[in-house]
Design an enzyme around this catalytic site. Sequence first.
Site, mmCIF file in Angstrom:
data_model
loop_
_atom_site.group_PDB
_atom_site.id
_atom_site.type_symbol
_atom_site.label_atom_id
_atom_site.label_comp_id
_atom_site.label_asym_id
_atom_site.label_seq_id
_atom_site.Cartn_x
_atom_site.Cartn_y
_atom_site.Cartn_z
ATOM 1 C CG HIS A 69 43.958 32.467 34.135
ATOM 2 N ND1 HIS A 69 42.795 32.368 33.397
ATOM 3 C CD2 HIS A 69 44.008 31.342 34.885
ATOM 4 C CE1 HIS A 69 42.181 31.240 33.683
ATOM 5 N NE2 HIS A 69 42.890 30.594 34.593
ATOM 6 C CG ASP A 71 43.386 33.150 29.686
ATOM 7 O OD1 ASP A 71 44.007 33.470 30.725
ATOM 8 O OD2 ASP A 71 43.482 32.022 29.171
ATOM 9 C CD GLU A 133 45.777 28.780 33.289
ATOM 10 O OE1 GLU A 133 46.127 27.798 33.971
ATOM 11 O OE2 GLU A 133 44.681 28.818 32.683
ATOM 12 C CD GLU A 134 41.721 28.176 30.867
ATOM 13 O OE1 GLU A 134 42.190 27.038 30.651
ATOM 14 O OE2 GLU A 134 41.009 28.438 31.848
ATOM 15 C CD GLU A 161 43.683 27.899 37.598
ATOM 16 O OE1 GLU A 161 42.617 27.258 37.580
ATOM 17 O OE2 GLU A 161 44.076 28.592 36.647
#
Length: 365
Positions: A69, A71, A133-134, A161
Amino acid sequence: MRAAEILERLVAFPSVVGTSNTALMDYVAHYLSEHGARVTRVIGPEGDRENLFATIGDPSLPGYVLSGHVDVVPAQEPGWLGDPFVLRRDGARLIGRGACEMKGFDAAVLAAVPELAAMPLRAPVHIALSYDEEAGCRGVRHLLAKLPELCAAPLGCIVGEPSGLVPVLAHKGKAALRLVATGVSGHSSRPDLGQNAIHALAPALSAAVALAESLKSAPRDARFTPAHSTVQIGTVAGGQALNIIPDRAEACIEARAICGVDPRQILAPLAGIGGLDAEWLSDYPALALDADHPLAALATEISGHASLQAVSYGTEAGLFQQAGVPAIVCGPGDIARAHKPEEYLTEPELAGATEMILSLGRRLC
């Protein structure tokens, strides 16, 4: 470009969750197109945020997805020693918001693209970059909806991640719920003439606390710490002043669920409490990949690390699995550094992630 140079460019885009990422995606799309990748941009319903899906190789053949991601969480903490959106070097540390989670993995993927493009790949490598995603993996859902139009069914997905490049087989699922109570304001000396919204919300807060306690004796999964599903009240807000009857109060509550448990179902009793407005903020399923799955063996081979049974944080990997794509978590850095001032990734960690991706490419030749 070296991975550190690409990371510097990515960090410079302040792609805070819930804001536009168009400029960043312009940069990434141009870079990938220059190296011959097939690029598709999937704009979300918000209009100012988008996902990106790129393929190196033949998209009609089953291949592998590298998912990240773009963001980041806000960077307003007072502990920063410099501009969070200007990458700084301190020895081997590369410091900046998102350096560890997870623009470092994104940079490693992009740095590997020129070499991947030159390889005689027998199966394609796909790059999936998503937004928000956050905020509960909101963006990647729109990408996954279009995945059948973009490529043949993938053989697997590696979500980058931070895991110290240790493949992770399972993680918990999550759901988030907002409860809102509405009252009638007035002078606190005459509570009989108003309706106290905080008082109205209090039974739900008590129920959430009781629910959290009850889960300690619910079904357990020893792979996780803690080994049971959990509930917590994350925020509570309401009232204007001590002598004003509050006319609005709200609480945001989350559940994190072990594999096989629906996090929404955990919170469903709270959502059904009368007199309150309930809004589901986000949810994603748990991840559970069998230890003997070929993707687990592949991840161990290319990362050089044996797999880890489970972690308690969550990723979009559960959504890929739900969409029929086997998924595993494996990325550079330590999740303990994420969402903190002076967040960093080291150059050796960045180089290790790039090598892992190149190892995947060599494995597919």
